[in-house]
Design a protein around this motif. Structure first.
Motif, short mmCIF file in Angstrom:
data_model
loop_
_atom_site.label_atom_id
_atom_site.label_comp_id
_atom_site.label_asym_id
_atom_site.label_seq_id
_atom_site.Cartn_x
_atom_site.Cartn_y
_atom_site.Cartn_z
N ASP A 1 42.75 -29.44 35.08
CA ASP A 1 42.81 -28.12 34.47
C ASP A 1 41.67 -27.24 34.98
OD1 ASP A 1 43.86 -26.17 32.54
OD2 ASP A 1 42.00 -26.57 31.43
N LYS A 2 40.46 -27.79 34.99
CA LYS A 2 39.30 -27.02 35.46
C LYS A 2 39.48 -26.64 36.93
CE LYS A 2 34.71 -25.88 35.37
NZ LYS A 2 33.60 -25.89 34.45
N LEU A 3 39.90 -27.58 37.76
CA LEU A 3 40.08 -27.29 39.18
C LEU A 3 41.16 -26.23 39.40
CD1 LEU A 3 39.71 -30.57 41.25
CD2 LEU A 3 38.18 -28.62 41.11
N VAL B 1 34.68 -27.79 45.08
CA VAL B 1 35.98 -28.43 44.91
C VAL B 1 36.09 -29.66 45.79
CG1 VAL B 1 38.48 -28.13 45.21
CG2 VAL B 1 37.12 -26.31 44.14
N GLU B 2 35.63 -29.56 47.03
CA GLU B 2 35.68 -30.71 47.94
C GLU B 2 34.91 -31.90 47.38
OE1 GLU B 2 35.07 -31.66 52.64
OE2 GLU B 2 33.62 -30.30 51.72
N LYS B 3 33.71 -31.66 46.90
CA LYS B 3 32.90 -32.75 46.36
C LYS B 3 33.54 -33.35 45.11
CE LYS B 3 28.50 -31.42 48.43
NZ LYS B 3 29.20 -31.20 49.67
N ARG C 1 42.22 -23.91 37.42
CA ARG C 1 41.85 -22.59 36.92
C ARG C 1 40.67 -21.98 37.66
NH1 ARG C 1 41.42 -22.57 30.59
NH2 ARG C 1 39.53 -23.64 31.22
N TYR C 2 39.76 -22.81 38.17
CA TYR C 2 38.51 -22.27 38.71
C TYR C 2 38.22 -22.65 40.16
CZ TYR C 2 37.69 -21.22 33.83
OH TYR C 2 37.82 -20.75 32.55
N ALA C 3 39.18 -23.17 40.88
CA ALA C 3 38.94 -23.62 42.26
C ALA C 3 38.39 -22.48 43.12
CB ALA C 3 40.21 -24.19 42.87
N LYS C 4 39.02 -21.33 43.08
CA LYS C 4 38.56 -20.20 43.91
C LYS C 4 37.17 -19.75 43.50
CE LYS C 4 42.41 -19.73 46.30
NZ LYS C 4 42.54 -20.11 47.67
N ALA C 5 36.91 -19.67 42.19
CA ALA C 5 35.60 -19.24 41.71
C ALA C 5 34.52 -20.24 42.06
CB ALA C 5 35.64 -19.01 40.20
N ALA C 6 34.83 -21.53 41.93
CA ALA C 6 33.84 -22.57 42.23
C ALA C 6 33.56 -22.65 43.72
CB ALA C 6 34.34 -23.93 41.72
N GLY C 7 34.57 -22.40 44.52
CA GLY C 7 34.41 -22.44 45.97
C GLY C 7 34.79 -23.77 46.57
N ARG C 8 35.08 -23.72 47.84
CA ARG C 8 35.57 -24.89 48.57
C ARG C 8 34.60 -26.07 48.53
NH1 ARG C 8 35.33 -27.49 53.15
NH2 ARG C 8 37.21 -28.29 54.13
#
Length: 119
Positions: free
Chosen positions: A18-20, A32-34, A22-29
């Protein structure tokens, strides 16, 4: 209860995805990769209990909305998450194999639409 146990208990697959989503773009690549590397490493049968607990703690920290730096703070909101995820990756690096990297690259490509290979 220690903070690591608190974050370890905060981890759930549904909360993670859910977190990923909703927030993948905001968190950044990079964040998300880690997170994905850790998630897929935790699925490895050969990963011992201590490694899975370390990963669950780091991913739980990532999931919890209130942490050292609020995730909604522009530009720096995920800096603490990145640090925690990077430390966990260093601790469990042995369990980051080609299968884990491949699954991570596939998901990154699907979400970010770019070549996600990391060497």
């Amino acid at each position: 209860m220690s903070a690591q146990n608190e974050y370890e208990e905060a981890f759930s697959e549904n909360g993670f995805w859910d977190k990923l989503k909703r927030y993948a773009k905001a968190a950044g690549r990079e964040v998300v990769e880690k997170a994905l590397l850790l998630y897929y490493a935790m699925q490895e049968e050969k990963a011992p209990a201590w490694a899975k607990a370390t990963i669950a703690g780091a991913l739980g920290y990532f999931i919890v909305p209130i942490d050292a730096i609020a995730d909604f703070t522009p530009a720096v909101g995920y800096a603490d998450d990145l640090g925690v995820l990077a430390l966990a990756l260093a601790a469990v690096a042995t369990y980051i194999n080609d299968d884990v990297r491949g699954k991570t690259a596939d998901k990154l490509h699907a979400w970010f639409g770019e070549d996600s290979s990391s060497d």
